[in-house]
Design a protein around this motif. Structure first.
Motif, PDB file in Angstrom:
ATOM      1  N   LEU A  66       0.720  -1.210   0.067  1.00 19.48           N
ATOM      2  CA  LEU A  66       0.087   0.097  -0.067  1.00 19.48           C
ATOM      3  C   LEU A  66       0.910   1.342  -0.085  1.00 19.48           C
ATOM      4  O   LEU A  66       0.609   2.268  -0.690  1.00 19.48           O
ATOM      5  CB  LEU A  66      -1.026   0.053   1.285  1.00 19.48           C
TER       6      LEU A  66
ATOM      7  N   GLY B 129      -8.636  -6.285   1.004  1.00 20.19           N
ATOM      8  CA  GLY B 129      -8.868  -5.220   0.021  1.00 20.19           C
ATOM      9  C   GLY B 129      -8.310  -5.291  -1.393  1.00 20.19           C
ATOM     10  O   GLY B 129      -8.928  -4.467  -2.358  1.00 20.19           O
ATOM     11  N   TRP B 130      -7.540  -6.355  -1.535  1.00 24.09           N
ATOM     12  CA  TRP B 130      -6.850  -6.321  -3.092  1.00 24.09           C
ATOM     13  C   TRP B 130      -8.062  -6.984  -3.895  1.00 24.09           C
ATOM     14  O   TRP B 130      -7.816  -6.745  -5.241  1.00 24.09           O
ATOM     15  CB  TRP B 130      -5.761  -7.474  -3.055  1.00 24.09           C
TER      16      TRP B 130
ATOM     17  N   TYR C 296     -10.765  -5.521  -4.418  1.00 25.53           N
ATOM     18  CA  TYR C 296     -11.564  -4.286  -4.788  1.00 25.53           C
ATOM     19  C   TYR C 296     -10.715  -3.107  -5.391  1.00 25.53           C
ATOM     20  O   TYR C 296      -9.628  -2.677  -4.900  1.00 25.53           O
ATOM     21  CB  TYR C 296     -12.480  -3.842  -3.628  1.00 25.53           C
TER      22      TYR C 296
ATOM     23  N   GLU D 103     -11.249  -0.276  -5.896  1.00 21.55           N
ATOM     24  CA  GLU D 103     -11.023   1.034  -5.283  1.00 21.55           C
ATOM     25  C   GLU D 103      -9.864   0.943  -4.118  1.00 21.55           C
ATOM     26  O   GLU D 103      -9.337   2.291  -3.596  1.00 21.55           O
ATOM     27  CB  GLU D 103     -12.394   1.040  -4.147  1.00 21.55           C
ATOM     28  N   SER D 104      -9.494  -0.374  -3.668  1.00 23.61           N
ATOM     29  CA  SER D 104      -8.126  -0.369  -2.914  1.00 23.61           C
ATOM     30  C   SER D 104      -6.943  -0.271  -3.403  1.00 23.61           C
ATOM     31  O   SER D 104      -5.951   0.146  -3.054  1.00 23.61           O
ATOM     32  CB  SER D 104      -8.437  -1.587  -1.933  1.00 23.61           C
ATOM     33  N   ASP D 105      -6.909  -0.993  -4.786  1.00 16.44           N
ATOM     34  CA  ASP D 105      -5.376  -1.324  -5.336  1.00 16.44           C
ATOM     35  C   ASP D 105      -5.640  -0.667  -6.961  1.00 16.44           C
ATOM     36  O   ASP D 105      -4.631  -1.108  -7.522  1.00 16.44           O
ATOM     37  CB  ASP D 105      -5.325  -2.680  -5.378  1.00 16.44           C
TER      38      ASP D 105
ATOM     39  N   ASP E 223      -2.697  -4.531   8.571  1.00 19.56           N
ATOM     40  CA  ASP E 223      -3.814  -5.212   7.649  1.00 19.56           C
ATOM     41  C   ASP E 223      -3.899  -6.588   7.684  1.00 19.56           C
ATOM     42  O   ASP E 223      -4.847  -7.378   7.434  1.00 19.56           O
ATOM     43  CB  ASP E 223      -3.964  -4.763   6.277  1.00 19.56           C
TER      44      ASP E 223
ATOM     45  N   PRO F 286     -13.849  -4.449   1.535  1.00 18.47           N
ATOM     46  CA  PRO F 286     -12.930  -5.245   2.311  1.00 18.47           C
ATOM     47  C   PRO F 286     -13.414  -5.491   3.659  1.00 18.47           C
ATOM     48  O   PRO F 286     -13.926  -4.519   4.138  1.00 18.47           O
ATOM     49  CB  PRO F 286     -11.712  -4.353   2.095  1.00 18.47           C
TER      50      PRO F 286
ATOM     51  N   GLY G 102      -9.650  -1.675   6.493  1.00 25.96           N
ATOM     52  CA  GLY G 102      -8.925  -0.842   5.701  1.00 25.96           C
ATOM     53  C   GLY G 102     -10.047   0.245   4.955  1.00 25.96           C
ATOM     54  O   GLY G 102     -11.174   0.224   5.092  1.00 25.96           O
TER      55      GLY G 102
END
Length: 462
Positions: free
Chosen positions: A159, A180-181, A183, A185-187, A228, A459, A462
């Protein structure tokens, strides 16, 4: 920007061909054409056999073959930002071996689209020391040399480097299973995760404990790293505990053993709370210290032992040879993971075992992880070559429209990766000193009732 040179087309032009003159300011190159001219009764026919343009490429791709690769194929260069000196230093050699075995098999089978072999550049394998700032600095040292990353190790570390990945259109296979990976929006759609997340793995592990441990799991505890990695697994434990009406009696944060050699706070929490099941989210060294010390204390006091379930990265078969080895062999520890251990019966595991035997690599859950991580990256590179654009931007476009990813049975096939890459199945294994990597499969791949019912709109942390 250059053009590839191996896709051949046959063009026929009837009658005389006029040549057009003019300046060409493009940075695109094309291999020269071969032309032969023949005469017939109707006039002159010019037949041009031209090496037409293949996939467009830029950074990290060459027309020249990889070192030791096929002379008839170009080369895709990958890098790796791993942990060679920090908390997961013991994992790094196995992960790299898994990457190299995977791509050696791909290359031996014709490479990517029959046009490119894949090579992990030695000079682009760099150490992050499991530290965020070091990860960013290490990546910046190789950013101009590779097309993509075969590994980006660590959740917070990856991140921290994500803004640079975004600037560079750098796709990466993560050695981290943060939810989160899943989505974009996260990555930003750049991290190509493989297997169930820590959160899903934890949900399934709790459901397994409820159904399978003779002593039950009415009370649970968790000892975890901050960040995380630990918090995502913690979230899964708490979700499944709530779904099963279990009592989470303690949550204990612990630090890597380099910062907390005794792990005394974690040990005290386990002993004082005496939960039916304790979940561990850390590295192998911390696991050995906690499990070994707690087991010895219980044994000395005549206390009935309670089981531990450790997240995938808590295990290393070398723990069997550690001072805590007897505790592990005594059946006190179980391992949850996104895929089965070394001896699991799937086509992917069989290919891994054959490649490892031929390459002299050890049986290791880290070698398995290094191998499995590469399946989405392989599918992405194949899609980019098929689309004719293996520039970094083209690889990102391929990742963001990726369809099926077949893991050869090691984890469930994903039908629409770019639309929904979430995998809800995982496994639980027991320690088996006779097994190649010290683990034998107990259950799975399975999706427990908690993971099956979970709302995957974002996620877990996070």
């Amino acid at each position: 920007m250059k053009q590839g040179f191996r896709l051949i087309a046959l063009l026929a032009a009837i009658a005389l061909v006029a040549a057009a003159c003019g300046d060409d300011t493009s940075d695109t190159t094309t291999a020269p054409s071969n032309t032969s001219t023949t005469a017939d009764a109707g006039g002159t026919t010019t037949t041009t056999e031209e090496m037409m343009t293949g996939p467009t490429f830029d950074i990290g791709v060459t027309e020249e073959p990889c070192e030791g690769g096929s002379p008839d194929r170009g080369c895709i260069l990958l890098g790796s930002v791993t942990d060679q000196t920090g908390t997961f230093a013991a994992a790094s050699p196995g992960l790299l071996a898994g990457h190299e075995l995977f791509w050696a098999r791909v290359n031996a089978s014709g490479g990517i689209g029959g046009l490119f072999d894949v090579d992990i550049l030695d000079s682009a394998i760099v150490d992050n020391g499991f530290d965020n700032a070091t990860h960013v600095e290490a990546y910046q040292g190789i950013r101009d040399d590779v097309l993509a990353l075969a590994e980006s190790l660590g959740t917070t570390q990856s991140l921290a480097a994500l803004p640079d990945y975004i600037d560079d259109n750098m796709v990466a296979a993560p050695a981290t299973w943060w939810s989160g990976w899943n989505y974009p929006e996260s990555d930003a759609g750049l991290i190509l995760e493989a297997g169930a997340s820590y959160c899903v793995e934890a949900m399934n592990a709790v459901d397994f404990a409820v159904s399978n441990f003779p002593t039950g799991a009415a009370t649970v505890g968790i000892v975890h790293f901050p960040g995380d990695f630990g918090e995502d697994y913690l979230a899964g434990v708490k979700l499944a505990a709530a779904a099963n009406n279990l009592d989470v009696v303690y949550e204990q944060v612990t630090l890597p053993i380099a910062l907390d050699p005794s792990q005394q706070g974690a040990i005290d929490a386990v002993l004082e709370n005496y939960a039916d099941v304790t979940f561990l989210v850390m590295g192998p060294n911390e696991t050995a210290t906690i499990v070994g010390t707690v087991a010895a204390t219980w044994n000395a006091s005549g206390t009935d032992p309670r089981p531990f379930i450790g997240a995938g990265p808590t295990w290393n078969s070398a723990l069997l040879a550690s001072p805590a080895g007897a505790a592990f062999e005594g059946g006190i520890y179980f391992n949850s993971a996104p895929w089965g251990p070394w001896a699991t019966d799937t086509p992917g595991h069989a290919a891994l075992r054959a490649s490892a035997e031929a390459g002299g690599a050890p049986a290791s859950n880290f070698v398995s992880a290094g191998w499995v991580e590469q399946y989405p990256l392989k599918a992405t590179l194949e899609a980019a070559v098929a689309a004719g654009d293996i520039t970094r931007a083209g690889v990102v476009a391929a990742a963001n429209s990726l369809g099926e990813v077949d893991y050869e049975g090691m984890v469930e096939t994903v039908a629409d990766y770019s639309g929904n890459s979430i995998i809800t199945s995982s496994v639980v294994s027991a320690v088996d000193a006779a097994a190649p990597d010290g683990l034998t499969l107990l259950a799975g791949p399975f999706t427990g009732p908690t993971a099956a019912a979970h709302d995957y709109t974002g996620p877990c942390t996070g």
